[in-house]
Design an enzyme around this catalytic site. Structure first.
Site, PDB file in Angstrom:
ATOM      1  N   ALA A 250      10.562  32.636 -58.856  1.00 28.59           N
ATOM      2  CA  ALA A 250      10.569  32.898 -60.297  1.00 28.59           C
ATOM      3  C   ALA A 250       9.501  33.909 -60.695  1.00 28.59           C
ATOM      4  O   ALA A 250       9.690  34.666 -61.629  1.00 28.59           O
ATOM      5  CB  ALA A 250      10.376  31.594 -61.063  1.00 28.59           C
ATOM      6  N   CYS A 251       8.404  33.939 -59.949  1.00 28.59           N
ATOM      7  CA  CYS A 251       7.326  34.881 -60.300  1.00 28.59           C
ATOM      8  C   CYS A 251       7.619  36.290 -59.775  1.00 28.59           C
ATOM      9  O   CYS A 251       6.833  37.194 -59.996  1.00 28.59           O
ATOM     10  CB  CYS A 251       5.979  34.372 -59.795  1.00 28.59           C
ATOM     11  SG  CYS A 251       5.948  33.980 -58.051  1.00 28.59           S
TER      12      CYS A 251
END
Length: 87
Positions: A33-34
């Site tokens: 997600a990052c």
């Protein structure tokens, strides 16, 4: 409830599945997600010592406040059918 789910299917290439799902109007993600937008394998899954074949088959599903149960059911059918035809 808006949230994110990481899914790994051993023996598939998630990028191929996601290309198919994109053509059907679904937007899923590969990678952590990052690192949104990255097509690289998730460094988080690597750090967890997940085997490479499962990392290749990993993707994220994000649920929004408007996501309905029927949406998830249809998505799961599409994923299942594609995996049956392509693995």
């Amino acid at each position: 409830l808006a949230n994110t789910l990481s899914v790994g299917i051993d023996g598939i290439v998630a990028a191929h599945l996601l290309a198919h799902l994109d053509r059907l109007g679904y937007s899923l993600s590969i990678g952590s997600a990052c690192a949104t937008g990255s097509q690289k394998a998730s460094h988080v899954l690597k750090a967890m010592s997940i085997k490479d074949s499962l990392i290749r088959g990993s993707f994220r599903i994000s649920f929004g406040p408007e996501t309905q149960l029927a949406d998830l059911q249809q998505l799961s059918v599409e994923i299942f059918n594609w995996c049956q035809q392509n693995s």
